[in-house]
Design a protein around this motif. Structure first.
Motif, PDB file in Angstrom:
ATOM      1  N   PHE A  62     -10.421  -3.346   1.769  1.00  0.00           N
ATOM      2  CA  PHE A  62      -9.439  -2.334   2.155  1.00  0.00           C
ATOM      3  C   PHE A  62      -9.984  -1.511   3.308  1.00  0.00           C
ATOM      4  O   PHE A  62     -11.175  -1.188   3.372  1.00  0.00           O
ATOM      5  CB  PHE A  62      -9.098  -1.449   0.965  1.00  0.00           C
ATOM      6  CG  PHE A  62      -7.994  -0.466   1.226  1.00  0.00           C
ATOM      7  CD1 PHE A  62      -6.742  -0.901   1.627  1.00  0.00           C
ATOM      8  CD2 PHE A  62      -8.201   0.896   1.081  1.00  0.00           C
ATOM      9  CE1 PHE A  62      -5.716   0.004   1.871  1.00  0.00           C
ATOM     10  CE2 PHE A  62      -7.187   1.805   1.316  1.00  0.00           C
ATOM     11  CZ  PHE A  62      -5.944   1.348   1.718  1.00  0.00           C
ATOM     12  N   THR A 109       0.847  -1.197   0.000  1.00  0.00           N
ATOM     13  CA  THR A 109       0.000   0.000   0.000  1.00  0.00           C
ATOM     14  C   THR A 109       0.879   1.243   0.000  1.00  0.00           C
ATOM     15  O   THR A 109       1.771   1.395   0.838  1.00  0.00           O
ATOM     16  CB  THR A 109      -0.922   0.005   1.224  1.00  0.00           C
ATOM     17  OG1 THR A 109      -1.764  -1.147   1.180  1.00  0.00           O
ATOM     18  CG2 THR A 109      -1.778   1.258   1.241  1.00  0.00           C
ATOM     19  N   PRO A 129      -5.319   0.283  -3.010  1.00  0.00           N
ATOM     20  CA  PRO A 129      -4.579  -0.721  -3.781  1.00  0.00           C
ATOM     21  C   PRO A 129      -5.208  -0.947  -5.147  1.00  0.00           C
ATOM     22  O   PRO A 129      -6.436  -0.939  -5.288  1.00  0.00           O
ATOM     23  CB  PRO A 129      -4.664  -1.976  -2.901  1.00  0.00           C
ATOM     24  CG  PRO A 129      -5.840  -1.757  -2.022  1.00  0.00           C
ATOM     25  CD  PRO A 129      -5.944  -0.283  -1.802  1.00  0.00           C
TER      26      PRO A 129
END
Length: 877
Positions: free
Chosen positions: A634, A261, A606
């Motif tokens: 996420f 990330t 991402p």
């Protein structure tokens, strides 16, 4: 070689024989002749030649075979000719006598034989021993060239021009042109220019780069340095930790922050297509290559996947309702709970998670703005345990813990006991609560935060359609040049484990590797002509790579450009039949990544399509690299915090530094152990060894070197009954593996612990008036202890500071005791080894120790066999 009827014609490639071998060709040819003899055979059959033809042997009689040549034995005759029943291509020609050491010729006459292939050379003494090659070779030597008398000191334009003009005058005396506008003079000057340019390339090329003292390129210096076992490093990226504050999740789907990330410094300008400055989370399609708003931004990436939850945004350390509490320096555990309004809940950490312990408000003023930013520390858990406090309930009343008065209607206060690694022990005292006249009682001075991830400098990029350049000429190794400069070197494995779609699946937690151990952050996905896909990974060098290992070496030059060098199918696999290459690598490294705390404020969503393989129908379906089918999402990030500065970023080592340091390191570092002193030096190179002692002994058939180890960490010693110790098994194996590299053939190696000698010491103190006797005794006890004292100093008998054979002097004890404030005088009453009767050590003023002995005085009542200290005092208060 072919023997021509008209003379000797020497050829290396006998293609004429291939023409005769055609079954449609009418002619046959003699291939070779071998001589045999058997002196026990009847007369006339003792000597014979075996003539082998290109095709089935022709019908030949004795008159058609002639033996030519000879020096001492001449006029040899063929007596009879017979076919060889075992080989249809062979004839047996029996001779009347044996020849001498010279070369003979067998000449055959037959209508079916090619005249060029009707003769063959042979010798009668081929079986005689000789140191020379028996084959006679007549090389076609070319005529010597008519070379001019050149001045090889000519190195620049003027000297080359003068050289050419002088040569023309010698070869053509009638040439008189000298004007610069003349065509011939212009041609001379053009050649002089080319010569000057080639001379420069020669000076700045192989002639310069071939020598350690003159090379100018980093790649050349790296290769030179490796020859003398010096690793020229390419720097290392900086590393830090980031902590995420999360919004409550809208659904129960587990929330994670995956490895890779991106984390970005503050972006103040709108991104392409946006009207305002970006928020905390940037979109996955943020264009770091072409968006002006992102130009110049520093990019970090998380190095391990972490599970996140808003419940871990901030947690409290349970003080069991006491005040004026702290976590002492060196602490490795705490009891945690979280607050949701007045409700108390238990955290849900697991082993391997990271925690941030930080001072949230000033212990003096109670203000958050006055908190000391230096009082922040990140730890990694190695054990967790769910527990509770039965004295208090799971709710607050007026901000205070509520006593649990009714166990039937009230639940106990839920806690989670967390324990972190030894290397993460608190480096300072953490204040939890404090009471001052200015602010009154200040609670929760320091708090714990979860959702912490390790991160390091560098942005991952993907470049498709790269091609491998094949090796040519004297450089047969294939290469590939990366289109981006500044390849990241990070703390990680050289050969990372990759998922099916090409993502690194090995989490990186130890981000503090030295620059010489840093690995290039790159791997390749090659598409072969057969449509197969293969991954290639970097290695420090190809010397240890096998013929089938898909490895390459990343070499970065002084301008930051990187070239990948592949193997040759001996050391590393050659990239044959590669159609195209996709490179995944990181850019960004060096000191520019050493950011101050708080610099990273954005995260990037991402981009799962980033890793998609064009040859696979479906790309990645999970944020968890270890579980492609996991149902995770996420994290809902509300804030990105960088609590600690990024450190460790190092620029590439310069050529001048290598030129200065490498020769000295070769002289200073020895890689073999011969004497006992050598073995001690090699053992001390291990960071876990405080001291070592070595001795050679004859064990009956060979010599054995016994190496005694005194470890830095006493936890590597296992206590034995009676006061003895041995090295822990894993530590002993580690030390042996470290030392065996230096062992010479014919010498055995044995590793053992030092011989620790427990002491018994009794001291009577006289305390000065005005001092409390108990405090002075405590201070003397600390001065003579085996521990690190609160001020950072160590006691006299601090074990890692002891050495082999170091006698214990009485004067040192007196000096340590009398240096304590409040001691008027001291008298040592007992001074001896623990297991022995009193001797003359007290009178002599020292306890003598042997070569392999180390003094020990732990003064632990549970283990008196490790040393005893008895203190008594008179006077004082």
């Amino acid at each position: 070689m072919v023997l021509s009827p008209s003379g000797e014609l020497w050829c290396e490639d006998e293609r004429r024989s291939a023409t005769l071998l055609d079954a449609q060709h009418p002619l046959n040819g003699l291939d070779y002749v071998e001589y045999r003899r058997d002196r026990n055979a009847p007369a006339g059959r003792q000597f014979w030649l075996e003539a082998t033809f290109l095709k089935p042997a022709p019908a030949l009689d004795a008159p058609g075979a002639t033996i030519l040549g000879g020096v001492r034995s001449v006029g040899l005759r063929v007596v009879t000719v017979e076919p060889d029943a075992a080989n249809p291509l062979r004839l047996l020609l029996f001779l009347d006598a044996e020849g001498d050491f010279s070369t003979y010729v067998l000449a055959l006459e037959h209508g079916d034989l090619d005249p060029e292939r009707s003769e063959a050379r042979f010798g009668f003494k081929a079986g005689c021993p000789t140191e020379f090659d028996c084959r006679a070779v007549d090389l076609c030597v070319p005529d010597p060239l008519d070379e001019p008398d050149l001045d090889y000191l000519a190195k620049d334009y003027q000297s080359f021009r003068r050289l050419f003009l002088d040569l023309i005058a010698v070869r053509n005396p009638d040439w008189t042109e000298r004007l610069p506008a003349d065509f011939s003079v212009a041609l001379v000057e053009m050649l002089a220019y080319v010569g000057d340019y080639l001379s420069y390339l020669q000076d700045a090329g192989p002639a310069t780069e071939s020598f350690f003292e003159t090379c100018l390129h980093r790649v050349s210096m790296q290769r030179h340095a490796r020859l003398i076992d010096y690793t020229m490093h390419d720097g290392r990226n900086a590393a830090t930790f980031v902590q995420f504050d999360l919004e409550p999740a809208p659904d129960p789907t587990p929330r994670v922050v995956p490895a890779g990330t991106r984390l970005v410094t503050r972006i103040a300008r709108p991104l392409i297509g946006a009207t305002g400055a970006p928020g905390t989370v940037l979109p996955a399609d943020a264009d770091f290559d072409g968006d002006p708003a992102l130009e110049g931004a520093s990019v970090f990436e998380t190095s391990a996947l972490i599970a996140t939850t808003s419940a871990h945004n901030m947690l409290m350390v349970h003080t069991f309702a006491d005040v004026d509490c702290c976590l002492a320096k060196g602490t490795r555990e705490a009891f945690l709970y979280g607050l949701d309004g007045d409700a108390i809940y238990r955290p849900a950490f697991a082993g391997g998670d990271y925690l941030l312990i930080e001072e949230a408000r000033s212990p003096t003023t109670g203000a958050e703005a006055d908190a000391d930013p230096r009082h922040r520390h990140v730890v990694r858990l190695d054990a967790v345990e769910d527990t509770d406090d039965p004295v208090f309930s799971d709710r607050l009343t007026g901000g205070e813990l509520t006593a649990r008065l009714d166990p039937l209607t009230q639940d106990p206060l839920p806690l989670q006991r967390v324990r972190w690694r030894v290397e993460d022990a608190l480096p300072f005292t953490v204040c939890l609560s404090n009471e001052t006249a200015q602010a009154g009682l200040v609670r929760n001075v320091s708090v714990v935060r979860g959702n912490v991830a390790p991160a390091d400098h560098g942005r991952t990029v993907r470049r498709d359609g790269l091609t491998v350049a094949p090796g040519t000429g004297r450089w047969p190794l294939a290469t590939l040049r990366l289109p981006d400069a500044g390849l990241t070197r990070h703390s990680g494995p050289f050969d990372p484990a990759l998922s099916a779609d090409g993502r690194p699946v090995t989490a990186r937690h130890a981000l503090d590797a030295p620059p010489r151990a840093a690995a290039p952050a790159i791997h390749l996905r090659a598409i072969l002509t057969s449509a197969a896909r293969r991954f290639w990974t970097p290695v420090p060098h190809l010397g240890d790579s096998g013929a089938y290992d898909r490895h390459f070496v990343a070499e970065t030059d002084g301008d930051g450009s990187t070239t990948l060098r592949f193997g040759d199918d001996i050391h590393g696999r050659a990239p044959l039949n590669v159609e195209s290459v996709t490179a995944f690598y990181r850019v960004g490294s060096g000191r520019r990544g050493n950011l101050s705390a708080g610099a990273l404020v954005h995260a990037v969503s991402p981009d799962l399509a980033f890793w998609a393989d064009p040859g696979v129908a479906t790309g990645p379906v999970s944020l968890d690299p270890g579980d492609p089918g996991a149902n995770v999402a996420f994290a809902e990030i509300a804030r990105v915090r960088q609590p600690l500065p990024a450190t460790g970023g190092t620029d590439p080592e310069t050529i001048e530094a290598v030129r200065a340091l490498a020769p000295e390191e070769v002289k200073a570092i020895q890689f073999r152990a011969v004497t006992a002193g050598d073995w001690r030096e090699m053992a001390l190179r291990h960071p876990g060894v405080a001291s070592a002692k070595a001795r050679f002994r004859w064990v009956g058939s060979w010599h054995c070197v016994f190496v005694a180890i005194h470890p830095v960490d006493t936890g590597n010693l296992v206590a034995l009954p009676g006061g003895g110790v041995r090295l822990a098994d894993d530590f002993a194996a580690e030390i042996r593996a470290h030392l065996v590299k230096f062992k010479l053939a014919g010498t055995d190696l044995a590793v053992r612990a030092a011989q620790y000698v427990p002491l018994e010491i009794g001291i009577r103190l006289c305390i000065e008036p005005g001092h409390y006797r108990g405090q002075v005794l405590q201070a003397v006890h600390e001065a003579l202890s085996n521990r690190v004292r609160p001020d950072g100093s160590t006691g006299v008998f601090y074990l890692p500071a002891q050495d082999f054979g170091a006698d214990v002097y009485l004067s040192r004890l007196y000096a340590a005791v009398e240096a304590v404030d409040g001691v008027e005088s001291a008298e040592v009453l007992v001074f001896k080894r623990y297991w022995e009767l009193p001797g003359d050590a007290l009178d002599r003023g020292r306890i003598e120790l042997g070569d392999f002995e180390i003094a020990r005085l732990d003064n632990d009542p549970n283990f008196p066999e490790f040393g005893v200290l008895r203190l008594s005092a008179v006077g004082g208060a």
